[in-house]
Design an enzyme around this catalytic site. Sequence first.
Site, PDB file in Angstrom:
ATOM      1  CG  ASN A 206      -0.213  -0.136   2.500  1.00 45.83           C
ATOM      2  OD1 ASN A 206       0.555   0.750   2.860  1.00 45.83           O
ATOM      3  ND2 ASN A 206      -0.395  -1.249   3.207  1.00 45.83           N
ATOM      4  CG  PHE A 319      -3.085   5.352  13.251  1.00 45.42           C
ATOM      5  CD1 PHE A 319      -2.371   5.135  14.422  1.00 45.42           C
ATOM      6  CD2 PHE A 319      -2.906   6.561  12.580  1.00 45.42           C
ATOM      7  CE1 PHE A 319      -1.509   6.091  14.927  1.00 45.42           C
ATOM      8  CE2 PHE A 319      -2.047   7.529  13.074  1.00 45.42           C
ATOM      9  CZ  PHE A 319      -1.347   7.293  14.247  1.00 45.42           C
TER      10      PHE A 319
END
Length: 393
Positions: A206, A319
């Site tokens: 990613n 997160f």
Amino acid sequence: MKKKKIIVGICGSVAAFKAIQLISDLYKMDYELEVVMSESASRFVTPLSIQSIIKKKVYINVFDDDPDKITHIDIVKNADLFIIVPATANTIAKITYGLSDNMLTASFLAATCTKMIAPAMNVHMYENQVTQKNIQKCKDLGIMFIEPTSGLLACGDTGKGKLANQEDILSYIEYALSPKPLKGKNVLITAGPTIEEIDPVRYITNHSSGKMGYALAKAAFNLGATTTLISGPTTLKVPLGVQFIAVKSSKEMFEQCKKLYTYQDYIVKAAAVGDYSPIHYSNEKIKKKDSTLNIELKKNEDILAYLGKHKTNQKICGFAMETENLIENATLKLKSKNCDMLVANSLKEKGAGFQGDTNVVTLLFKDYSKKLELMDKNKLAYIILEELMKCGG
Ligand code: CTP
């Protein structure tokens, strides 16, 4: 808030010119500065260059005192840090024995703040037993030491004696000036992307740069924690003083987290962990054949959920990176992964996201939330840690 005050002492070394850039950076960082130079330093760089940057007098001669004050005593009052950069063998020897025969050594002796030296000299002067003993004595006296690096020196010799690089010196200064509320605590940070290999050539990953996680690790160390950073592949430099564990796949990150989480007081999971990985890894490069290619993926372990389920006293911050329904989705993650706190950001918000130096986040807690303004990831790192320290009293 009162500005932190730094005294910069410059010795006569070829590396003296590097002090100018450092002073300029410190000035822009809004520290209160005083600069003292040895007589020989003023042959390498002119006081005028520095005066023009800091907009005040640079002190060289003890006998140039203003009549209304005793300068070498006055300028170090209320100082937070005195750094000698570059520090020569001669000045190191003098400060070791408490000599105070010039403005620099006299003010250094008079200072009661944190002290630091960053040497630069010829390799043989540096390696000389006398210099090494003096350096050891400085360390024993509690003077922080910034190790020089190796390379081609101005004299033509190659070896250790180059002034440490600017970024490292700034990191030491930041560390020295930070309060230490996390002293005695262990903090684990995860950062960066993971990569899930398909064959020897390809992988799934990613866009995470790791910047937020590295900023958190740096801040945790500066605040006094024994800090471990588990990171997927990034191009970033490991922050000063941080124990670093490099991993690639989410499986490797999970194994390392499992090994270390019980010892932690605080865990911040900033890593962008891959959710799926190929069921079969091909030992050979997959050749191009049909017009479509199916790669079957299996779900990876959710590391944060595992830690949330098995935690004892650890405070955990997760997160959440979302593209829609930020607060709803992030609140679900906070609860389902049993976090104490969650940092939520939307990829759609300007200034937030993976590669940049800034972020815009909302901090979620069990019974309230706080939206923060756009800010630098380094500043945000301190806020996240401060908020996590407050979690659960
Ligand atoms: N996380 C994790 N292990 C995973 C996936 C995510 O530890 N296998 C952690 C991340 O480090 C982050 C939090 O879970 O702290 C949320 O990650 P995010 O990618 O936003 O959400 P996911 O749980 O993966 O859910 P989704 O991709 O559906 O949004």
